[in-house]
Design an enzyme around this catalytic site. Sequence first.
Site, PDB file in Angstrom:
ATOM      1  N   SER A   1       7.111 -27.172  18.929  1.00 50.26           N
ATOM      2  CA  SER A   1       6.669 -25.791  19.188  1.00 50.26           C
ATOM      3  C   SER A   1       5.153 -25.739  19.367  1.00 50.26           C
ATOM      4  CB  SER A   1       7.021 -24.872  18.025  1.00 50.26           C
ATOM      5  OG  SER A   1       8.378 -24.699  17.937  1.00 50.26           O
TER       6      SER A   1
ATOM      7  N   LEU B   1      -0.222 -16.501  -4.636  1.00 49.51           N
ATOM      8  CA  LEU B   1       0.669 -15.330  -4.579  1.00 49.51           C
ATOM      9  C   LEU B   1       1.554 -15.267  -5.825  1.00 49.51           C
ATOM     10  CD1 LEU B   1       1.629 -15.652  -0.806  1.00 49.51           C
ATOM     11  CD2 LEU B   1       0.379 -13.729  -1.808  1.00 49.51           C
TER      12      LEU B   1
ATOM     13  N   GLU C   1      -1.447 -18.232   8.285  1.00 50.87           N
ATOM     14  CA  GLU C   1      -1.101 -16.870   8.698  1.00 50.87           C
ATOM     15  C   GLU C   1      -0.156 -16.278   7.658  1.00 50.87           C
ATOM     16  OE1 GLU C   1       0.039 -15.164  12.937  1.00 50.87           O
ATOM     17  OE2 GLU C   1       1.821 -15.565  11.734  1.00 50.87           O
TER      18      GLU C   1
ATOM     19  N   ARG D   1       6.866 -21.389   6.380  1.00 49.54           N
ATOM     20  CA  ARG D   1       7.337 -22.317   7.400  1.00 49.54           C
ATOM     21  C   ARG D   1       6.164 -23.007   8.092  1.00 49.54           C
ATOM     22  NH1 ARG D   1       4.793 -21.169  11.209  1.00 49.54           N
ATOM     23  NH2 ARG D   1       5.029 -19.692  12.915  1.00 49.54           N
TER      24      ARG D   1
HETATM   25  P1  0O2 Z   1       8.206 -16.293  15.021  1.00 44.50           P
HETATM   26  O1  0O2 Z   1       9.430 -16.950  15.523  1.00 44.50           O
HETATM   27  O2  0O2 Z   1       8.461 -15.273  13.930  1.00 44.50           O
HETATM   28  O3  0O2 Z   1       7.098 -17.257  14.636  1.00 44.50           O
HETATM   29  P2  0O2 Z   1      -0.437 -15.470  17.660  1.00 44.50           P
HETATM   30  O4  0O2 Z   1       0.148 -15.457  16.233  1.00 44.50           O
HETATM   31  O5  0O2 Z   1      -1.947 -15.463  17.657  1.00 44.50           O
HETATM   32  O6  0O2 Z   1       0.183 -16.526  18.473  1.00 44.50           O
HETATM   33  P3  0O2 Z   1      -0.315 -12.677  18.249  1.00 44.50           P
HETATM   34  O7  0O2 Z   1       0.433 -11.890  19.268  1.00 44.50           O
HETATM   35  O8  0O2 Z   1      -1.781 -12.469  18.167  1.00 44.50           O
HETATM   36  O9  0O2 Z   1       0.043 -14.210  18.434  1.00 44.50           O
HETATM   37  O10 0O2 Z   1       0.232 -12.472  16.814  1.00 44.50           O
HETATM   38  P4  0O2 Z   1       0.757 -11.205  16.066  1.00 44.50           P
HETATM   39  O11 0O2 Z   1       1.043 -10.039  16.924  1.00 44.50           O
HETATM   40  O12 0O2 Z   1      -0.187 -10.993  14.924  1.00 44.50           O
HETATM   41  O13 0O2 Z   1       2.156 -11.725  15.489  1.00 44.50           O
HETATM   42  C1  0O2 Z   1       2.881 -12.809  15.856  1.00 44.50           C
HETATM   43  C2  0O2 Z   1       4.047 -12.935  14.886  1.00 44.50           C
HETATM   44  O14 0O2 Z   1       4.302 -11.694  14.235  1.00 44.50           O
HETATM   45  C3  0O2 Z   1       5.341 -13.273  15.592  1.00 44.50           C
HETATM   46  O15 0O2 Z   1       5.454 -14.646  15.703  1.00 44.50           O
HETATM   47  C4  0O2 Z   1       6.395 -12.650  14.687  1.00 44.50           C
HETATM   48  O16 0O2 Z   1       6.627 -13.462  13.548  1.00 44.50           O
HETATM   49  C5  0O2 Z   1       5.699 -11.385  14.234  1.00 44.50           C
HETATM   50  N1  0O2 Z   1       5.898 -10.287  15.184  1.00 44.50           N
HETATM   51  C6  0O2 Z   1       4.966  -9.700  15.963  1.00 44.50           C
HETATM   52  N2  0O2 Z   1       5.502  -8.712  16.690  1.00 44.50           N
HETATM   53  C7  0O2 Z   1       6.815  -8.669  16.374  1.00 44.50           C
HETATM   54  C8  0O2 Z   1       7.903  -7.826  16.803  1.00 44.50           C
HETATM   55  O17 0O2 Z   1       7.768  -6.939  17.633  1.00 44.50           O
HETATM   56  N3  0O2 Z   1       9.118  -8.091  16.243  1.00 44.50           N
HETATM   57  C9  0O2 Z   1       9.315  -9.065  15.305  1.00 44.50           C
HETATM   58  N4  0O2 Z   1      10.539  -9.233  14.813  1.00 44.50           N
HETATM   59  N5  0O2 Z   1       8.305  -9.891  14.913  1.00 44.50           N
HETATM   60  C10 0O2 Z   1       7.080  -9.678  15.417  1.00 44.50           C
HETATM   61  P5  0O2 Z   1       6.325 -15.280  16.870  1.00 44.50           P
HETATM   62  O18 0O2 Z   1       5.727 -16.605  17.152  1.00 44.50           O
HETATM   63  O19 0O2 Z   1       6.456 -14.329  18.014  1.00 44.50           O
HETATM   64  O20 0O2 Z   1       7.715 -15.424  16.254  1.00 44.50           O
END
Ligand code: 0O2
Length: 221
Positions: free
Chosen positions: A74, A46, A164, A68
């Site tokens: 976790s 990047l 990710e 991170r």
């Molecule tokens: P944190 O504390 O930021 O790490 P997975 O990643 O496979 O477990 P999923 O649902 O397939 O889960 O992933 P997705 O939707 O691609 O995204 C997950 C992460 O994107 C979240 O990690 C957040 O960092 C961010 N994210 C997704 N939706 C939202 C939202 O509505 N609001 C905010 N602020 N962030 C979002 P974590 O683990 O939830 O949180």
Amino acid sequence: MDKKKDKQVFEYVNPQALKWVKEHSSNMTNLMAYYKCAIMEVETKLNVLNEEFSLQHDRNPINTIKSRLKSILSITEKLERNGLELTVENIEEFLSDVAGIRVICSFTDDVYIIANALLSQDDITLIRKKDYIAHPKENGYRSLHLLVNVPIFLANEKKIMKVEIQLRTIAMDVWASLEHQLRYKKSFEFSEEMAQELKKCADLSAELDYRMERLRRQVID
Ligand code: 0O2
């Protein structure tokens, strides 16, 4: 995750998980080091793209890069929540966010320029793309999520690691960071009215990005 949160998770983690972590501490230390190396690999890519773009266009498409590594507590908590047995193999196979990189770009176009340039590199393999910019979440969340495989080269082997990557603009990041802070006040239930207000704020941030992008196109190529 901060120390206070770690302590809270620690209290929830069942004793078996803690025992497993202690017994596998050497494997886990190695695994976490591999994820850290994968983050370093992607960060370098990047930074190189940012540097090259800035030489050609006299501006930086990337504003900030934040990385991170998910804490071990976790990780165990997420595996348990998903009904998965605690094994190193399950961590590698089923957890996509152990290594996380957030790329904050200046303008919306920059998000796609950087993402496409990264994905065109022959040692990067796209596993999954979620475009929450083209298709925002119902609450208004916008970002481009990429899950990629990247190789790391060790003394005697090559390992493929998952990373990710979340790419977003400054405006998207402001909204997501503040919404995240509010959402994580778990003792508080959001009313429908508050959810609508948050959505309106997300729409404002999308409007801001749109207008800034339009200005950028008039000023610079
Ligand atoms: P944190 O504390 O930021 O790490 P997975 O990643 O496979 O477990 P999923 O649902 O397939 O889960 O992933 P997705 O939707 O691609 O995204 C997950 C992460 O994107 C979240 O990690 C957040 O960092 C961010 N994210 C997704 N939706 C939202 C939202 O509505 N609001 C905010 N602020 N962030 C979002 P974590 O683990 O939830 O949180």
